[in-house]
Write an enzyme that holds these catalytic residues in place. Structure first.
Site, short mmCIF file in Angstrom:
data_model
loop_
_atom_site.label_atom_id
_atom_site.label_comp_id
_atom_site.label_asym_id
_atom_site.label_seq_id
_atom_site.Cartn_x
_atom_site.Cartn_y
_atom_site.Cartn_z
N TRP A 63 -6.59 -40.63 -1.71
CA TRP A 63 -5.99 -39.46 -1.09
C TRP A 63 -4.79 -39.82 -0.21
CZ3 TRP A 63 -7.52 -35.03 -3.09
CH2 TRP A 63 -8.79 -34.97 -3.69
N GLN A 65 -1.28 -40.45 0.85
CA GLN A 65 -0.02 -40.02 0.24
C GLN A 65 1.14 -40.91 0.66
OE1 GLN A 65 0.24 -36.01 1.70
NE2 GLN A 65 -0.97 -35.16 0.03
N GLY A 66 1.28 -41.10 1.98
CA GLY A 66 2.51 -41.67 2.52
C GLY A 66 2.86 -43.04 2.02
N GLU A 132 7.95 -43.16 8.75
CA GLU A 132 6.96 -42.17 9.15
C GLU A 132 6.88 -42.19 10.67
OE1 GLU A 132 3.21 -42.44 7.19
OE2 GLU A 132 4.07 -42.37 5.18
N HIS A 252 -4.62 -35.39 11.90
CA HIS A 252 -3.30 -35.38 11.28
C HIS A 252 -2.61 -34.07 11.66
CE1 HIS A 252 -0.02 -35.74 8.47
NE2 HIS A 252 -0.43 -36.96 8.17
N ARG A 301 1.40 -39.73 15.92
CA ARG A 301 0.61 -38.58 15.49
C ARG A 301 -0.07 -37.83 16.62
NH1 ARG A 301 -2.06 -40.95 9.89
NH2 ARG A 301 -0.15 -40.75 8.65
N HIS A 362 -8.62 -36.50 10.58
CA HIS A 362 -7.98 -37.31 9.56
C HIS A 362 -8.49 -38.75 9.51
CE1 HIS A 362 -4.94 -38.67 6.79
NE2 HIS A 362 -4.38 -39.49 7.68
N ARG A 397 -3.95 -44.56 15.57
CA ARG A 397 -3.40 -45.35 14.46
C ARG A 397 -1.94 -45.00 14.18
NH1 ARG A 397 -2.87 -44.48 8.81
NH2 ARG A 397 -3.92 -42.46 8.97
N SER A 402 -3.11 -48.09 7.89
CA SER A 402 -4.51 -48.14 7.47
C SER A 402 -4.69 -48.90 6.16
CB SER A 402 -5.09 -46.74 7.34
OG SER A 402 -4.28 -45.94 6.49
#
Length: 841
Positions: A63, A65-66, A132, A252, A301, A362, A397, A402
Site C-alpha cells: 500500500w 505509494q510515495g 516529500e 497521515h 507530517r 497511518h 516518522r 519506513s
C-alpha cells in the site's frame, strides 16, 4: 469490581501440528521477506519459514505509494538525511540508529534493485528522485509513479518463490514459545482454511522475527489494511518484551475523505503529491500552511496533520482540500495513476477539482523496543519494520523512511542471527492464565480510540477512552477461540497500552498532541515510555532519551564553556568503539537482565578532578537512573574519596564504566598536572597555559581540564590568532615580511611571533607584535628578553616562555617576568589520575 486483566496468553486449542525451522519470520512485507531472503543467502542450507496472515503478496508494504528515501543524488549527503530525520523525530530519535539508516540505506536499496525491484527512471536512465514532507532534498525513489510498495512487494515475492524459503499463508500468529530460560523457541499460530496444516499449530525455531506491520485497525479510519491489528506488538507484550513509545501514532494528513462516518481502510493521497507541487487549502481557497512552517505544505507530517485539524476546527468543516489542479490531466495520469484512478472511482477528478482530505491513522512510530541488530528484550526474539521501535523515527516518522528502515534492519537481523546462531532449549508450556475479548466489541474499541486517542488528545478524552476500554473487557458470554476473538484481543491490548502511555505523557511532541499540554517539554519529557505487561496489568517506565543529555548536565557543560552537542558526539564515538556489534558480552553473560546496583566512582590517588559531568553523561546515556556528585571539577581530592555515586541496571553501569573512566581519568590527569605547574610558580605574576598539543577530538575538554587545574588556555584553533613560527619566516623571506603579510590579509587579527634567538627580538618589536613566544630560551636569555621588551616596546607586549621547561625550573623562569609559561605536556602527555568504579555489594 475491577475488569479482568489483559491476558498474558490467548485462549486457544493445543497445537495439532508442529513444524520446525532455523528461523521463523512472521510477516511478509518488505521487512519480513528481506530477513528471509538475506538469511537464506547467508546460510543456504538453513530452513527459513515465513508465516503470513494473508497471502504472501498482501500486507502493508504493497500500500506504500510515495517511495523509499535514500541518499542517491551526489549533491545530497547522509548527514543531511540524518538531520532531516532528527528534526522530524522531535528530539527522540536514536542518533546511532538514524546514522545506521542513512549510511547503510543506499546500499540496501541497491541490493533491493538487484533482487528485481524496478524504480522509475528519467529518459537518460537515471533514477527519478522526488521530495516529500520534511525532506530538504530530492531523495525519494518511486515506482509506477505512485505504486512503489506494490513493485517492492512483487520483486520480493518473486525472489522468495524462486528460492527454497517455505511459506505458510492465511496464518494468524498467536503466542511466543519460550524455553525454560525465557529464550524464544518459536510461535503458536492458527492456519485459516483446510490443507496439510490447518487449525492451531506450532513452529519451533532457533530465532523468531516479528515483522507483522502496524496496528492502524485500532482506529475507525486508517490507511492500514484490514490485517493490521497489532498482532506482533500484542504477542511481544504477552511474552514479556518491552514496548516503547506506543503513544506516537502518526496520522497521515492527506487521506481521501469519503464522507461522515466512513470507517475501515481509507485511500491514501501520497505525500509525494505535495512533493510535486500540490498544496492544501481550506474551503475558502486559503493556503493555510504558508504561515505554519518554513516548508509550508512539505512540513513534517505531524505539523501538517495538526494544522489541518486546527483549520477544520476553526471552520467547522470535516475536511480540507488538496489542490493539484494545476498538474493537468496528463500529469495526474502518468505521475500518480493509482491515486488518480482511486479519486475517479469516488467521483472526484483531481485535474479539475481539489481533493477532499483529512487525517487518518497511518503509522506507529513506536513498537517493540530493539537495538541496532533488531534484538528485543527477549533473547532470540527479533522485531523489524513497523512493529519495531528501532529509534529511527522518534516521535514522528519522516516520510518514506519506513521502507528503508525495513530494508536496513532486516539485513542486520539476518546477519545477527547467522553470527549468534541461537541454540534455545525445548519449549515449556506457559503457566499464564489465558483469556479472550468478545469480538463484538471491535467497532466500540475503534470508535472510542478515534474519538479520544486520535490526533487530538486531552486528559479528559484519554481517561474516558481508558474507562471505555476497561468496560469493554467484560462479556456476558463465553468467548469462542477463533480468528475474530484473537484479533480483537490484540486490538484491545494495544489500545489499552497506547491510551495509558498517551495519558502519561504530559506534553505535545511529534505525533502526540495534548490539547491540555500544548507545548514540548524537554525538561520533563525528553525520554521514552517503556511498557511491559505483567499479571497485575501494564507496567510503565520512563527512560531518559539515550542520545539526549539531561538539561542540568547540558547547562553545566555550557556554563563551563563546553558545547553539550560536541560532548554528546564524543560519547557517541567512544561508545561505538567500545560496544561494537555484540555489545558488552561479559556483562550480558554474567549479569541477570533485571539486576540493579549502586556503584561509587572512587579516586585511587591524590589529584585534581575534572570531567565529572562528562562521565555522568556516559552513565546516564547507558541507563543509569540516578547519580549523586560528592566532588566538584577543580577540587583537590584524596585517595579513597568518593567522587560520585551512580545507580541503575548493573549491566548498564559496567558497560558504561570503561568509557566514563577513560574520559574522567584522562581529564583529571590533565587537571592534576596543571595544578602541579600552577603550584610551582605560585607567588609570581606568571601564569601556566596550554598549547594545541591535544588529542584529536578532545581539545575543548582537555583545555577545560587545564582550567580546572588553575591554568589558562592559549589558542583553540589556527583561526583564533596568527602565530608566525620559524617555517613561516623561511617561507615569507623574513620575520618582517611574514608579519606584514599577515597584517595585510587579516588586519584585525592578533599576531603572535615565535623567536628562538635574542637578536630576533628587535625586528619583531619594530613590527609591533602583541605577543612574543620565547622558544627554548635559557633562563638568562629569558631575563634579557624581558629587559629588552621593557626598554623597547612602545605598547604592552606579552612574553611567553616555552620549550625545555620543567617543574624544577618553572619558578626560576616565572621570576624572570614573563607573563606565561606554555606547557604542551599538560594535554599531550599528562598521566591519567587513577580513578575506579566500585560496585557495592
Amino acid at each position: 469490581m475491577s475488569a479482568p486483566a489483559i491476558p498474558l496468553r490467548l485462549t486457544a486449542p493445543a497445537p495439532g501440528w508442529t513444524a520446525e525451522a532455523d528461523v521463523v519470520v512472521v510477516g511478509s512485507g518488505i521487512a519480513g521477506l528481506t530477513v528471509a531472503l538475506r538469511y537464506a543467502e547467508l546460510d543456504p542450507a538453513a530452513k527459513v519459514l515465513v508465516v503470513t496472515k494473508d497471502v504472501l503478496s498482501s500486507g502493508s508494504t504493497r500500500w506504500a505509494q510515495g517511495g523509499i528515501a535514500a541518499v542517491l543524488d551526489p549533491r545530497d549527503t547522509p548527514e543531511e538525511h540524518l538531520n532531516d530525520t532528527l528534526l522530524a523525530g522531535v528530539g527522540l530519535c536514536d542518533v546511532g540508529a538514524v546514522r545506521t539508516l542513512v549510511t547503510e540505506g543506499p546500499g540496501a536499496l541497491r541490493r533491493l534493485m538487484a533482487r528485481g525491484a524496478r524504480f522509475d527512471r528519467t529518459p537518460d536512465g537515471e533514477l527519478q528522485l522526488t521530495r516529500e514532507g520534511g525532506h530538504r532534498r530530492r531523495r525519494i525513489v518511486h515506482a509506477g509513479g505512485d505504486a512503489t510498495g506494490a513493485e517492492v512487494q512483487r520483486a520480493l515475492v518473486e525472489a522468495v518463490r524462486a528460492g527454497s524459503i517455505e511459506v505458510i499463508e492465511h496464518a494468524l500468529v498467536l503466542d511466543l514459545l519460550k524455553d525454560a530460560r525465557g529464550r524464544a523457541r518459536g510461535v503458536t499460530l492458527h492456519v485459516m482454511g483446510e490443507g496439510a496444516r490447518d487449525g492451531v499449530g506450532a513452529v519451533l525455531a532457533r530465532a523468531v522475527v516479528l515483522a507483522t506491520g502496524g496496528m492502524g485497525q485500532v482506529y475507525a479510519a486508517t490507511t492500514n489494511p484490514v490485517v493490521s491489528t497489532g498482532d506482533g506488538v500484542a504477542l511481544a507484550l504477552r511474552a514479556g518484551a518491552v514496548v516503547r513509545d506506543i503513544e506516537f501514532v502518526q496520522f497521515h494528513p492527506t487521506v481521501l475523505w469519503l464522507g461522515e462516518g466512513s470507517t475501515g481502510q481509507q485511500p491514501l493521497i501520497s505525500e509525494a503529491v505535495r512533493g510535486e507541487g500540490a498544496f492544501l487549502i481550506d474551503h475558502a481557497g486559503n493556503r493555510f500552511m504558508t504561515d505554519v512552517h518554513e516548508l509550508a505544505d512539505l512540513a513534517p507530517r505531524d505539523v501538517v496533520a495538526k494544522a489541518i485539524m486546527r483549520t477544520m476546527r476553526a471552520t467547522g468543516r470535516a475536511h480540507v482540500f488538496l489542490d493539484g489542479r494545476h498538474f493537468g490531466r496528463e500529469r495526474w495520469e502518468t505521475r500518480f495513476p493509482t491515486i488518480y484512478a482511486v479519486c475517479r472511482e469516488h467521483g472526484i477528478d483531481p485535474a479539475t477539482e481539489p481533493i477532499p482530505v483529512s487525517p487518518a491513522a497511518h503509522y506507529a512510530s513506536g513498537g517493540v523496543r530493539t537495538d541496532l541488530r533488531g534484538r528485543t528484550s527477549i533473547d532470540g526474539l527479533y522485531a523489524c519494520g513497523e512493529v519495531a521501535c528501532t529509534g529511527v523515527h522518534g516521535a514522528n516518522r519522516l516520510a518514506s523512511n519506513s521502507l528503508l528502515e525495513g530494508l536496513v534492519f532486516a539485513e542486520r537481523i539476518a546477519e545477527d542471527i547467522h553470527r549468534v546462531r541461537p541454540e534455545p532449549g525445548e519449549p515449556v508450556e506457559s503457566q499464564a492464565a489465558p483469556g479472550l475479548a468478545d469480538p463484538r466489541i471491535r467497532p466500540r474499541i475503534q470508535a472510542h480510540m478515534s474519538t479520544g486517542a486520535s490526533v487530538l488528545r486531552s486528559r479528559e478524552s484519554l481517561l474516558t477512552t481508558a474507562r471505555a476500554l476497561r468496560e469493554a473487557r467484560w462479556t456476558p458470554v463465553e468467548v469462542p477461540a477463533c480468528t475474530e476473538s484473537w484479533e480483537v484481543t490484540n486490538l484491545l491490548t494495544v489500545a489499552t497500552l497506547l491510551t495509558g502511555a498517551a495519558a502519561a505523557r504530559l506534553e505535545t511532541r511529534g505525533s502526540h498532541w495534548r490539547e491540555d499540554y500544548d507545548t514540548r517539554d524537554d525538561n520533563e519529557w525528553l525520554g521514552h515510555l517503556d511498557v511491559t505487561l505483567t499479571e497485575e496489568g501494564p507496567r510503565m517506565t520512563y527512560t531518559p532519551h539515550g542520545d539526549a543529555m539531561p538539561p542540568r548536565l547540558a547547562q553545566e557543560l555550557t556554563a563551563a564553556g563546553l558545547d553539550p552537542a560536541e560532548v554528546d558526539a564524543l560519547i557517541d564515538r567512544a561508545l561505538a568503539e567500545d560496544l561494537q556489534e555484540a555489545g558488552d558480552v561479559t556483562s550480558l553473560a554474567t549479569i541477570p537482565a533485571g539486576q540493579s546496583s549502586s556503584a561509587d566512582v572512587v579516586a585511587r590517588k591524590d589529584g585534581v578532578v575534572a570531567g565529572l559531568a562528562v562521565a555522568e553523561a556516559v552513565f546516564v546515556r547507558l541507563g543509569a537512573g540516578r547519580s549523586e556528585r560528592r566532588a566538584k571539577d577543580g577540587e583537590r581530592v584524596r585517595a579513597g574519596d568518593v567522587l560520585m555515586t551512580v545507580e541503575g541496571p548493573t549491566r548498564a553501569l559496567l558497560t558504561a564504566e570503561r568509557t566514563a573512566l577513560n574520559l574522567l581519568t584522562h581529564l583529571s590527569g590533565v587537571a592534576t598536572l596543571t595544578g602541579r605547574w600552577v603550584e610551582a610558580i605560585s607567588g609570581t605574576t606568571a601564569r601556566v597555559r596550554d598549547s594545541r598539543k591535544t588529542l584529536p577530538g578532545l581539545r575543548s575538554l582537555e583545555k577545560y581540564a587545564v582550567r580546572c587545574g588553575g591554568g589558562v588556555n592559549h589558542r583553540m584553533s589556527l583561526s583564533d590568532a596568527a602565530l608566525i613560527k620559524d617555517n613561516h619566516v623561511v617561507a615569507a623571506g623574513g620575520v618582517a615580511e611574514a608579519f606584514r603579510a599577515v597584517r595585510e590579509r587579516y588586519p584585525e587579527l592578533p599576531i603572535e611571533v615565535e623567536v628562538d634567538r635574542l637578536d630576533q627580538l628587535e625586528a619583531v618589536l619594530d613590527e609591533g607584535a602583541a605577543e612574543i613566544l620565547l622558544d627554548n630560551f635559557t633562563i638568562e636569555d629569558t631575563a634579557r628578553a624581558v629587559q629588552v621588551v621593557k626598554n623597547r616596546a612602545k605598547n604592552r607586549v606579552a612574553l611567553e616562555a616555552s620549550g625545555g621547561l620543567t617543574l624544577e625550573s618553572a619558578r626560576d623562569v616565572a621570576e624572570t617576568g614573563v607573563e606565561y609559561l606554555a606547557v604542551g605536556a599538560l594535554t599531550h602527555s599528562a598521566p591519567a589520575l587513577d580513578i575506579a568504579l566500585d560496585l557495592r555489594g
